[in-house]
Motif scaffolding. Structure first.
Motif, PDB file in Angstrom:
ATOM      1  N   ALA A 109       0.883  -1.173   0.158  1.00  0.00           N
ATOM      2  CA  ALA A 109       0.010  -0.025  -0.148  1.00  0.00           C
ATOM      3  C   ALA A 109       0.645   1.173  -0.010  1.00  0.00           C
ATOM      4  CB  ALA A 109      -0.623  -0.034   1.128  1.00  0.00           C
ATOM      5  N   SER A 110       1.807   1.257   0.702  1.00  0.00           N
ATOM      6  CA  SER A 110       2.694   2.422   0.749  1.00  0.00           C
ATOM      7  C   SER A 110       3.704   2.630  -0.546  1.00  0.00           C
ATOM      8  CB  SER A 110       3.946   2.316   2.092  1.00  0.00           C
ATOM      9  OG  SER A 110       4.595   1.176   1.850  1.00  0.00           O
ATOM     10  N   LYS A 111       3.677   1.545  -1.272  1.00  0.00           N
ATOM     11  CA  LYS A 111       4.567   1.667  -2.548  1.00  0.00           C
ATOM     12  C   LYS A 111       3.624   1.851  -3.933  1.00  0.00           C
ATOM     13  CE  LYS A 111       8.307  -0.978  -0.679  1.00  0.00           C
ATOM     14  NZ  LYS A 111       8.976  -2.116  -0.912  1.00  0.00           N
ATOM     15  N   ALA A 112       2.281   2.133  -3.504  1.00  0.00           N
ATOM     16  CA  ALA A 112       1.228   1.830  -4.667  1.00  0.00           C
ATOM     17  C   ALA A 112       1.420   3.276  -5.430  1.00  0.00           C
ATOM     18  CB  ALA A 112      -0.108   1.980  -4.199  1.00  0.00           C
ATOM     19  N   MET A 113       2.125   4.357  -4.996  1.00  0.00           N
ATOM     20  CA  MET A 113       2.066   5.672  -5.581  1.00  0.00           C
ATOM     21  C   MET A 113       3.479   5.798  -6.458  1.00  0.00           C
ATOM     22  SD  MET A 113      -0.645   6.557  -4.752  1.00  0.00           S
ATOM     23  CE  MET A 113      -0.735   8.328  -5.096  1.00  0.00           C
ATOM     24  N   LEU A 114       4.174   4.631  -6.569  1.00  0.00           N
ATOM     25  CA  LEU A 114       5.677   4.654  -7.098  1.00  0.00           C
ATOM     26  C   LEU A 114       5.121   5.057  -8.622  1.00  0.00           C
ATOM     27  CD1 LEU A 114       7.472   1.815  -5.949  1.00  0.00           C
ATOM     28  CD2 LEU A 114       7.613   4.148  -5.181  1.00  0.00           C
ATOM     29  N   THR A 115       6.125   5.528  -9.378  1.00  0.00           N
ATOM     30  CA  THR A 115       6.021   5.904 -10.654  1.00  0.00           C
ATOM     31  C   THR A 115       6.404   4.587 -11.575  1.00  0.00           C
ATOM     32  OG1 THR A 115       8.300   6.742 -11.107  1.00  0.00           O
ATOM     33  CG2 THR A 115       6.843   8.329 -10.353  1.00  0.00           C
ATOM     34  N   THR A 116       5.851   4.793 -12.676  1.00  0.00           N
ATOM     35  CA  THR A 116       6.359   3.512 -13.589  1.00  0.00           C
ATOM     36  C   THR A 116       7.748   3.389 -13.752  1.00  0.00           C
ATOM     37  OG1 THR A 116       4.299   3.989 -15.291  1.00  0.00           O
ATOM     38  CG2 THR A 116       6.128   2.784 -15.962  1.00  0.00           C
ATOM     39  N   GLU A 117       8.676   4.359 -13.863  1.00  0.00           N
ATOM     40  CA  GLU A 117      10.049   4.390 -13.827  1.00  0.00           C
ATOM     41  C   GLU A 117      10.507   3.745 -12.784  1.00  0.00           C
ATOM     42  OE1 GLU A 117       8.345   7.348 -14.526  1.00  0.00           O
ATOM     43  OE2 GLU A 117       8.563   7.112 -16.789  1.00  0.00           O
ATOM     44  N   GLU A 118      10.078   4.143 -11.440  1.00  0.00           N
ATOM     45  CA  GLU A 118      10.533   3.441 -10.208  1.00  0.00           C
ATOM     46  C   GLU A 118      10.210   2.074 -10.204  1.00  0.00           C
ATOM     47  OE1 GLU A 118      10.018   7.164  -6.944  1.00  0.00           O
ATOM     48  OE2 GLU A 118       8.257   6.484  -7.942  1.00  0.00           O
ATOM     49  N   TRP A 119       9.119   1.536 -10.727  1.00  0.00           N
ATOM     50  CA  TRP A 119       8.509   0.180 -10.599  1.00  0.00           C
ATOM     51  C   TRP A 119       9.385  -0.607 -11.748  1.00  0.00           C
ATOM     52  CZ3 TRP A 119       6.266  -1.945  -7.135  1.00  0.00           C
ATOM     53  CH2 TRP A 119       5.073  -1.489  -6.462  1.00  0.00           C
ATOM     54  N   LEU A 120       9.948   0.022 -12.829  1.00  0.00           N
ATOM     55  CA  LEU A 120      10.669  -0.691 -13.851  1.00  0.00           C
ATOM     56  C   LEU A 120      12.219  -0.623 -13.295  1.00  0.00           C
ATOM     57  CD1 LEU A 120       9.706   0.993 -17.030  1.00  0.00           C
ATOM     58  CD2 LEU A 120       9.316  -1.293 -16.417  1.00  0.00           C
ATOM     59  N   LYS A 121      12.596   0.265 -12.483  1.00  0.00           N
ATOM     60  CA  LYS A 121      13.940   0.162 -11.767  1.00  0.00           C
ATOM     61  C   LYS A 121      13.936  -1.106 -10.861  1.00  0.00           C
ATOM     62  CE  LYS A 121      17.175   2.831  -9.071  1.00  0.00           C
ATOM     63  NZ  LYS A 121      17.546   4.092  -8.396  1.00  0.00           N
ATOM     64  N   ILE A 122      12.972  -1.236  -9.799  1.00  0.00           N
ATOM     65  CA  ILE A 122      12.738  -2.335  -9.139  1.00  0.00           C
ATOM     66  C   ILE A 122      12.847  -3.737  -9.679  1.00  0.00           C
ATOM     67  CG2 ILE A 122      11.148  -3.640  -7.424  1.00  0.00           C
ATOM     68  CD1 ILE A 122      10.256  -0.743  -6.559  1.00  0.00           C
ATOM     69  N   ALA A 123      12.093  -3.809 -10.968  1.00  0.00           N
ATOM     70  CA  ALA A 123      12.026  -5.061 -11.531  1.00  0.00           C
ATOM     71  C   ALA A 123      13.402  -5.430 -12.258  1.00  0.00           C
ATOM     72  CB  ALA A 123      10.915  -4.822 -12.712  1.00  0.00           C
ATOM     73  N   ASN A 124      13.986  -4.190 -13.009  1.00  0.00           N
ATOM     74  CA  ASN A 124      15.445  -4.526 -13.436  1.00  0.00           C
ATOM     75  C   ASN A 124      16.489  -4.916 -12.298  1.00  0.00           C
ATOM     76  OD1 ASN A 124      14.730  -3.759 -16.092  1.00  0.00           O
ATOM     77  ND2 ASN A 124      14.946  -1.746 -15.774  1.00  0.00           N
ATOM     78  N   THR A 125      16.429  -4.467 -11.005  1.00  0.00           N
ATOM     79  CA  THR A 125      17.227  -4.793 -10.156  1.00  0.00           C
ATOM     80  C   THR A 125      17.206  -6.242  -9.798  1.00  0.00           C
ATOM     81  OG1 THR A 125      17.352  -2.572  -9.272  1.00  0.00           O
ATOM     82  CG2 THR A 125      17.905  -4.548  -7.849  1.00  0.00           C
ATOM     83  N   PHE A 126      15.789  -6.706  -9.623  1.00  0.00           N
ATOM     84  CA  PHE A 126      15.341  -8.272  -9.572  1.00  0.00           C
ATOM     85  C   PHE A 126      16.123  -9.118 -10.554  1.00  0.00           C
ATOM     86  CE2 PHE A 126      12.406  -7.282  -6.206  1.00  0.00           C
ATOM     87  CZ  PHE A 126      12.521  -8.300  -5.429  1.00  0.00           C
ATOM     88  N   GLU A 127      16.013  -8.586 -12.050  1.00  0.00           N
ATOM     89  CA  GLU A 127      16.418  -9.395 -12.942  1.00  0.00           C
ATOM     90  C   GLU A 127      17.814  -9.639 -12.981  1.00  0.00           C
ATOM     91  OE1 GLU A 127      15.862  -9.933 -17.664  1.00  0.00           O
ATOM     92  OE2 GLU A 127      14.673  -8.230 -16.663  1.00  0.00           O
ATOM     93  N   LYS A 128      18.702  -8.317 -12.668  1.00  0.00           N
ATOM     94  CA  LYS A 128      20.152  -8.363 -12.488  1.00  0.00           C
ATOM     95  C   LYS A 128      20.731  -9.196 -11.546  1.00  0.00           C
ATOM     96  CE  LYS A 128      20.781  -3.776 -14.562  1.00  0.00           C
ATOM     97  NZ  LYS A 128      21.079  -2.256 -14.401  1.00  0.00           N
ATOM     98  N   LYS A 129      19.875  -9.129 -10.335  1.00  0.00           N
ATOM     99  CA  LYS A 129      20.579  -9.746  -9.089  1.00  0.00           C
ATOM    100  C   LYS A 129      20.148 -11.157  -9.062  1.00  0.00           C
ATOM    101  CE  LYS A 129      21.528  -5.628  -6.139  1.00  0.00           C
ATOM    102  NZ  LYS A 129      21.400  -5.137  -4.758  1.00  0.00           N
ATOM    103  N   ALA A 130      18.889 -11.389  -9.435  1.00  0.00           N
ATOM    104  CA  ALA A 130      18.293 -12.835  -9.155  1.00  0.00           C
ATOM    105  C   ALA A 130      17.934 -13.319 -10.416  1.00  0.00           C
ATOM    106  CB  ALA A 130      17.054 -12.742  -8.364  1.00  0.00           C
TER     107      ALA A 130
END
Length: 101
Positions: free
Chosen positions: A43-64
């Motif tokens: 709920a606290s992260k629902a207001m993230l921008t598209t760019e912020e969500w993409l950055k999180i997804a890219n980090t998961f892909e790179k690290k895991a």
């Protein structure tokens, strides 16, 4: 169970057979887990921008090496009352009955 549902997209009926629990029990567990996850984590992260969500997804892909992922949950045991006639089916190493989640 909820993780398996999310990860595989399997039906509640498949979960019903896999966990040997009633269809309505499976439905209720998954619903309650989703509500708690939303309230406590997302709920606290629902207001993230598209760019912020993409950055999180890219980090998961790179690290895991796990593409299109925006979060992860460690396994937990959901404590439960022993189902009738289940023997030791749901008894865990922590010395209580549970469903691995």
């Amino acid at each position: 169970m909820s993780r398996w549902y999310l990860a595989t997209g399997c039906s509640f009926m498949e979960l019903h057979y896999g966990y040997r629990l009633g269809h309505t029990t499976i439905t209720e567990i998954v619903r309650e887990v989703y509500i708690l996850l939303w309230q406590k984590v997302y709920a606290s992260k629902a207001m993230l921008t598209t760019e912020e969500w993409l950055k999180i997804a890219n980090t998961f892909e790179k690290k895991a090496n796990f593409p299109h992922c925006i979060g992860a949950i460690d396994g937990k045991h959901v404590r439960m009352i022993k189902p009738a006639h289940s023997g030791s089916l749901h008894y865990n190493y922590k010395n209580y009955f549970s469903i691995p989640e």
